[in-house]
Write a protein that holds these residues in place. Structure first.
Motif, PDB file in Angstrom:
ATOM      1  N   UNK A  41      25.558  27.901  -1.951  1.00 46.26           N
ATOM      2  CA  UNK A  41      26.617  27.190  -1.477  1.00 46.26           C
ATOM      3  C   UNK A  41      26.373  26.963   0.314  1.00 46.26           C
ATOM      4  N   UNK A  42      26.997  25.500   0.464  1.00 46.97           N
ATOM      5  CA  UNK A  42      27.111  25.339   2.353  1.00 46.97           C
ATOM      6  C   UNK A  42      25.147  26.071   2.840  1.00 46.97           C
ATOM      7  N   UNK A  43      23.892  25.402   1.719  1.00 47.11           N
ATOM      8  CA  UNK A  43      22.896  25.389   2.155  1.00 47.11           C
ATOM      9  C   UNK A  43      22.408  26.846   2.210  1.00 47.11           C
ATOM     10  N   UNK A  44      23.164  27.998   1.403  1.00 51.86           N
ATOM     11  CA  UNK A  44      22.698  29.450   1.654  1.00 51.86           C
ATOM     12  C   UNK A  44      23.094  29.504   0.373  1.00 51.86           C
ATOM     13  N   UNK A  45      22.186  30.715  -0.183  1.00 52.55           N
ATOM     14  CA  UNK A  45      21.998  31.461  -1.189  1.00 52.55           C
ATOM     15  C   UNK A  45      23.856  32.253  -1.523  1.00 52.55           C
ATOM     16  N   UNK A  46      23.500  32.010  -3.226  1.00 55.95           N
ATOM     17  CA  UNK A  46      25.141  32.444  -3.403  1.00 55.95           C
ATOM     18  C   UNK A  46      24.141  33.251  -5.239  1.00 55.95           C
ATOM     19  N   UNK A  68      28.971  34.479  -0.914  1.00 62.84           N
ATOM     20  CA  UNK A  68      28.639  32.780  -0.278  1.00 62.84           C
ATOM     21  C   UNK A  68      28.950  32.902   1.227  1.00 62.84           C
ATOM     22  N   UNK A  69      28.152  32.197   1.564  1.00 63.88           N
ATOM     23  CA  UNK A  69      28.788  31.375   3.155  1.00 63.88           C
ATOM     24  C   UNK A  69      29.570  30.632   2.762  1.00 63.88           C
ATOM     25  N   UNK A  70      30.910  30.489   3.287  1.00 64.37           N
ATOM     26  CA  UNK A  70      31.524  29.727   3.808  1.00 64.37           C
ATOM     27  C   UNK A  70      31.426  28.880   4.467  1.00 64.37           C
ATOM     28  N   UNK A  71      30.737  28.679   5.281  1.00 60.17           N
ATOM     29  CA  UNK A  71      30.515  27.641   6.455  1.00 60.17           C
ATOM     30  C   UNK A  71      31.098  28.402   8.143  1.00 60.17           C
ATOM     31  N   UNK A  90      28.542  35.903  10.974  1.00 63.62           N
ATOM     32  CA  UNK A  90      27.545  35.678  11.388  1.00 63.62           C
ATOM     33  C   UNK A  90      26.753  34.823  10.492  1.00 63.62           C
ATOM     34  N   UNK A  91      26.165  34.007  11.094  1.00 64.02           N
ATOM     35  CA  UNK A  91      24.998  32.950  10.218  1.00 64.02           C
ATOM     36  C   UNK A  91      23.734  32.891  10.114  1.00 64.02           C
ATOM     37  N   UNK A  92      23.778  34.786   9.099  1.00 63.62           N
ATOM     38  CA  UNK A  92      22.780  35.049   8.580  1.00 63.62           C
ATOM     39  C   UNK A  92      22.298  33.723   7.552  1.00 63.62           C
ATOM     40  N   UNK A  93      20.752  33.861   6.715  1.00 65.37           N
ATOM     41  CA  UNK A  93      20.718  32.750   6.207  1.00 65.37           C
ATOM     42  C   UNK A  93      21.165  33.147   4.848  1.00 65.37           C
ATOM     43  N   UNK A  94      20.900  34.929   4.446  1.00 67.56           N
ATOM     44  CA  UNK A  94      20.377  35.618   3.105  1.00 67.56           C
ATOM     45  C   UNK A  94      21.511  36.597   3.686  1.00 67.56           C
ATOM     46  N   UNK A  95      22.438  37.285   2.523  1.00 71.24           N
ATOM     47  CA  UNK A  95      22.684  38.563   2.157  1.00 71.24           C
ATOM     48  C   UNK A  95      22.138  39.787   2.706  1.00 71.24           C
ATOM     49  N   UNK A  96      20.594  39.402   2.074  1.00 66.17           N
ATOM     50  CA  UNK A  96      19.824  41.104   2.553  1.00 66.17           C
ATOM     51  C   UNK A  96      18.985  41.140   4.544  1.00 66.17           C
ATOM     52  N   UNK A  97      19.759  39.380   4.821  1.00 66.97           N
ATOM     53  CA  UNK A  97      19.282  39.584   6.758  1.00 66.97           C
ATOM     54  C   UNK A  97      20.894  39.607   7.112  1.00 66.97           C
TER      55      UNK A  97
END
Length: 287
Positions: A41-46, A68-71, A90-97
């Motif tokens: 979602x928005x180019x990040x993992x869901x 998920x990342x909503x933008x 945050x604009x982190x690329x993954x929940x882990x980060x």
């Protein structure tokens, strides 16, 4: 990106697990799985989480959670997105980060989102040369955001070449991959970089941000205070700038006071006399 029916595309040896939610939100603790119907979602993992046998605390009618990342924010919400239980700015690329300091969780007493630094989502796995992490499991920005503890070594698969590397700066006498110096992945450059040079050279030189410009000091209406403004750097080096550090002097530079974590490119008002005020501005934080 087209959905995949193969879970091993995104999860091979590791799991994403959340811990530390308050007693009223225990149902958001546990293991999450990559959503195969909508992996991105928005180019990040869901990721999704569903009730497991013996798992208590799920509100009536809630059958699935999503992270998920909503933008603009990471969020943990219900299947219909009408109930939001946690967000992270945050604009982190993954929940882990996502840093644990960024999570705000729904308070049972105030019904508002409040800081809860005990909570985090983390990738857990064997972390061996035979069973390395995927960058899809760690997050492509893992090595830029996560400060590894001393002697902590991460085994991972280069998403470009498929080669397995370790993250240690030096080689050892051990067999296998540890006989060679390690590497770390830079998602901004889309390649692996020598671990020995990753922080000291690659990040500081290749991704060095520009300087702030246009620092202006404006006297207030009464002449007894002043405001500061400046222009953000024209280049951020590929990182999001989240705060500034402002050094202020009220005696023409003889002594200085430092203000940290200034979130915007303005500071107003100051109680210092504008005729004596001078200042410098630099980046405090980048993510």
């Amino acid at each position: 990106m087209a959905a995949s029916t193969n879970q091993s595309t995104y999860e091979r040896h590791a799991v994403l697990r959340s811990r530390g939610a308050p007693p009223t939100l225990t149902f958001i603790n546990g293991v999450w799985s990559r959503c195969l119907q909508e992996p991105w979602i928005n180019q990040k993992p869901h990721y999704i989480k569903q009730p497991q046998p013996g798992e208590d605390g799920w509100p009536q009618g809630l059958t699935c959670l999503h992270v998920f990342y909503d933008g603009s924010l990471w969020r943990i919400s219900s299947d219909d997105d009408q109930s939001v239980f946690a967000v992270a700015n945050t604009d982190a690329e993954h929940p882990n980060t996502v840093s644990r300091d960024d999570w705000l969780l729904l308070s049972a007493s105030s019904r508002m989102l409040e800081a809860w630094p005990d909570f985090a989502l983390a990738c857990e796995g064997p972390n061996t040369e035979a069973k390395p992490f995927l960058l899809d499991e760690l997050g492509v920005d893992f090595f830029l955001r996560i400060q590894l503890k001393s002697r902590k070594v991460i085994w991972f698969t280069d998403p470009i070449s498929g080669v397995v590397f370790h993250s240690a700066a030096k080689s050892t006498s051990a067999q296998g991959g540890r006989m060679q110096p390690g590497k770390r992945y830079c998602h901004l450059c889309k390649k692996c970089i020598s671990a020995n040079n990753f922080q000291s050279q690659h990040i500081l030189q290749v991704h060095r941000p520009g300087r702030t410009t246009g620092l202006t000091i404006l006297a207030g209406p009464g002449g007894s205070d002043a405001s500061l403004s400046w222009e953000p750097p024209s280049s951020n080096g590929g990182f999001k700038i989240v705060a500034y550090r402002v050094a202020v002097s009220a005696d023409g530079g003889a002594s200085w006071a430092t203000l940290r974590d200034v979130p915007t490119h303005e500071l107003s008002p100051s109680t210092l006399l504008p005729g004596q005020l001078c200042a410098t501005v630099s980046l405090e934080q980048q993510h």
